[in-house]
Write a protein that holds these residues in place. Structure first.
Motif, PDB file in Angstrom:
ATOM      1  N   ALA A  75     -33.689  26.400  31.982  1.00 47.69           N
ATOM      2  CA  ALA A  75     -34.297  27.658  31.636  1.00 47.69           C
ATOM      3  C   ALA A  75     -35.230  27.808  30.674  1.00 47.69           C
ATOM      4  CB  ALA A  75     -33.117  28.732  31.555  1.00 47.69           C
ATOM      5  N   TRP A  76     -34.704  26.945  29.421  1.00 48.38           N
ATOM      6  CA  TRP A  76     -35.418  26.766  28.199  1.00 48.38           C
ATOM      7  C   TRP A  76     -36.863  26.195  28.435  1.00 48.38           C
ATOM      8  CZ3 TRP A  76     -37.396  27.858  23.843  1.00 48.38           C
ATOM      9  CH2 TRP A  76     -38.052  26.603  23.062  1.00 48.38           C
ATOM     10  N   GLU A  77     -36.792  25.238  29.499  1.00 47.31           N
ATOM     11  CA  GLU A  77     -38.283  24.520  29.836  1.00 47.31           C
ATOM     12  C   GLU A  77     -39.256  25.424  30.219  1.00 47.31           C
ATOM     13  OE1 GLU A  77     -37.928  21.497  32.832  1.00 47.31           O
ATOM     14  OE2 GLU A  77     -36.786  20.268  31.572  1.00 47.31           O
ATOM     15  N   ARG A  78     -39.107  26.629  30.637  1.00 39.53           N
ATOM     16  CA  ARG A  78     -40.029  27.694  31.144  1.00 39.53           C
ATOM     17  C   ARG A  78     -40.592  28.456  30.027  1.00 39.53           C
ATOM     18  NH1 ARG A  78     -37.041  30.836  35.841  1.00 39.53           N
ATOM     19  NH2 ARG A  78     -38.903  31.892  35.669  1.00 39.53           N
ATOM     20  N   ILE A  79     -40.086  28.482  28.902  1.00 36.45           N
ATOM     21  CA  ILE A  79     -40.773  28.997  27.826  1.00 36.45           C
ATOM     22  C   ILE A  79     -40.981  28.150  26.609  1.00 36.45           C
ATOM     23  CG2 ILE A  79     -40.049  31.077  28.554  1.00 36.45           C
ATOM     24  CD1 ILE A  79     -37.604  30.979  26.432  1.00 36.45           C
ATOM     25  N   SER A  80     -40.652  26.899  26.849  1.00 40.53           N
ATOM     26  CA  SER A  80     -40.635  26.067  25.590  1.00 40.53           C
ATOM     27  C   SER A  80     -42.022  25.674  25.129  1.00 40.53           C
ATOM     28  CB  SER A  80     -40.048  24.903  25.637  1.00 40.53           C
ATOM     29  OG  SER A  80     -40.477  23.926  26.838  1.00 40.53           O
ATOM     30  N   ASP A  81     -43.169  26.091  25.770  1.00 40.08           N
ATOM     31  CA  ASP A  81     -44.423  25.822  25.378  1.00 40.08           C
ATOM     32  C   ASP A  81     -44.993  26.727  24.487  1.00 40.08           C
ATOM     33  OD1 ASP A  81     -44.170  27.890  27.490  1.00 40.08           O
ATOM     34  OD2 ASP A  81     -46.363  27.994  28.117  1.00 40.08           O
ATOM     35  N   ARG A  82     -44.183  27.911  24.259  1.00 38.63           N
ATOM     36  CA  ARG A  82     -44.610  28.885  22.965  1.00 38.63           C
ATOM     37  C   ARG A  82     -43.608  28.640  21.804  1.00 38.63           C
ATOM     38  NH1 ARG A  82     -44.244  33.429  27.205  1.00 38.63           N
ATOM     39  NH2 ARG A  82     -43.340  31.838  28.375  1.00 38.63           N
ATOM     40  N   ASP A  83     -43.937  29.290  20.976  1.00 39.12           N
ATOM     41  CA  ASP A  83     -43.010  29.344  19.816  1.00 39.12           C
ATOM     42  C   ASP A  83     -42.348  30.619  19.603  1.00 39.12           C
ATOM     43  OD1 ASP A  83     -43.827  26.974  18.732  1.00 39.12           O
ATOM     44  OD2 ASP A  83     -45.763  27.876  17.789  1.00 39.12           O
ATOM     45  N   TRP A  84     -40.920  30.372  19.253  1.00 38.33           N
ATOM     46  CA  TRP A  84     -40.017  31.375  19.174  1.00 38.33           C
ATOM     47  C   TRP A  84     -39.068  31.450  17.696  1.00 38.33           C
ATOM     48  CZ3 TRP A  84     -40.952  34.602  23.051  1.00 38.33           C
ATOM     49  CH2 TRP A  84     -41.648  33.987  24.341  1.00 38.33           C
ATOM     50  N   ASP A  85     -38.770  32.550  17.463  1.00 34.27           N
ATOM     51  CA  ASP A  85     -38.196  32.498  16.005  1.00 34.27           C
ATOM     52  C   ASP A  85     -36.626  32.628  16.481  1.00 34.27           C
ATOM     53  OD1 ASP A  85     -40.353  32.372  14.333  1.00 34.27           O
ATOM     54  OD2 ASP A  85     -40.467  34.615  14.883  1.00 34.27           O
ATOM     55  N   ILE A  86     -36.186  33.540  17.251  1.00 30.22           N
ATOM     56  CA  ILE A  86     -34.851  33.805  17.860  1.00 30.22           C
ATOM     57  C   ILE A  86     -34.623  33.701  19.472  1.00 30.22           C
ATOM     58  CG2 ILE A  86     -32.849  35.395  18.019  1.00 30.22           C
ATOM     59  CD1 ILE A  86     -33.574  36.501  15.063  1.00 30.22           C
TER      60      ILE A  86
END
Lengths: 221, 221
Positions: free
Chosen positions: A104-115
């Motif tokens: 699931a993480w792979e699908r949004i790992s292209d962007r930067d997140w804090d939490i």
């Protein structure tokens, strides 16, 4: 028979823990605080998240991984708040495992997140045994469930660094003693930090959200 | 790896189902109605039982097997009603299995009983996969948990013949639609029979207790 089961279980857990450790390191290297939310069905994980996201909006870049046996209703609720949510449907499995989270993480790992919040499957038992690579494990306990739940489901409370009491607005209608719940949780984990919240009235939600921001700052200054 | 896990699981389930079937036959030969109660932690299984036992007192010979991860508090609550209760402490396992039930049953099988309640571990997921030899599976859903739970935890509702809505006295304080809960449960199991109860006010408990007596009479006339 018994022996084989145990060995397979141990191998599965070892693989899970190795992957979880790799995720934890990746997330730390990207300056992320990852929070694993555990509770019974209907304790108000999604409701607390909805309120929390409103408070964090504009301050932190937040995403949510939503664990459920079936349906993507919770992810829909989070998206309605304008927040990125990835649904993990376990298809019968009673807890999240690190490999489901990694996918699931792979699908949004292209962007930067804090939490990054991980909302585990509603289950006070099985998820406690699976490290997902989180930096902070939080267990929720709602007033209607009863103050005896820490003693009855000890592993969830022993492995969580924070405990959030939810639905505190319902206190007048229940024979629930927050003091008893807290003292039972502290018997299992003396340093557990406790928040008293109501997603309905907003009580305590700001304090909890601010504590998350503090936790983030402590890690990444 | 994956394959081994599946095979072991299948063997465990097959052994469970064979033992469950043997228990079901034994109990039927002794004219017993055995009821397996499933729900989330804190849905009010024990509270409903306490009320039910008061109503059945003097009419039926009732015993209770109490499943919990840890503690014997629930068995103590039942014994306080003057009813025989055997505690099954699973020590971490997230559901009851037929062999645990068989062992507990041995301790009271020297006497005659009409109804045996098995209160499963508080968990809406894992117990649904394990036949305990019961004649009647009942799933509880409490108002505070939310009316979306049948859709989110379908197996428990698909395998239960009866559903008991609990804590109905709390309806004014929650956005819970009994109609929605029932229609979602009926989508999964069209013939599910529904009771609306409150252990606090007593609403519906007599109807549910009488239905158990009727069920018993239907089986053993």
């Amino acid at each position: 028979m018994g022996k084989i089961t145990v060995d397979v279980k141990r191998e599965v857990l070892r693989a899970n823990d190795m992957l979880a450790e790799a995720l934890r390191r990746e997330w730390a290297s990207r300056s992320m605080l990852v929070v694993n939310l555990l509770s019974s069905p209907g304790s108000g994980k999604t409701a607390l998240l909805e309120r929390t996201l409103e408070i964090l909006k504009g301050r932190m870049r937040v995403a949510v991984l939503e664990g459920d046996i079936e349906t993507d209703r919770d992810a829909e609720r989070i998206r309605a708040k304008g927040v990125e949510a990835v649904q993990i449907t376990t298809g019968g499995t009673c807890h999240l495992e690190a490999n489901m989270v990694a996918k699931a993480w792979e699908r949004i790992s292209d962007r930067d997140w804090d939490i990054l919040f991980i909302e585990n499957v509603g289950n006070l038992i099985c998820p406690a045994g699976f490290d997902l690579g989180e930096h902070l494990r939080v267990v929720l306990l709602s007033v209607p469930e009863g103050d005896d739940k820490p003693a009855k489901y000890p592993k969830a409370f022993r492995t969580a660094r924070w405990m959030v009491l939810t639905k505190m607005d319902l206190l007048p209608f229940f024979d629930f003693s927050p003091e008893r719940a807290v003292s039972e949780a502290k018997r299992l984990r003396p340093d557990i930090r406790v928040f008293r919240t109501s997603a309905k009235t907003g009580e305590g939600v700001e304090e909890w959200a601010n504590a998350l921001v503090e936790e983030y700052r402590k890690m990444y200054g």
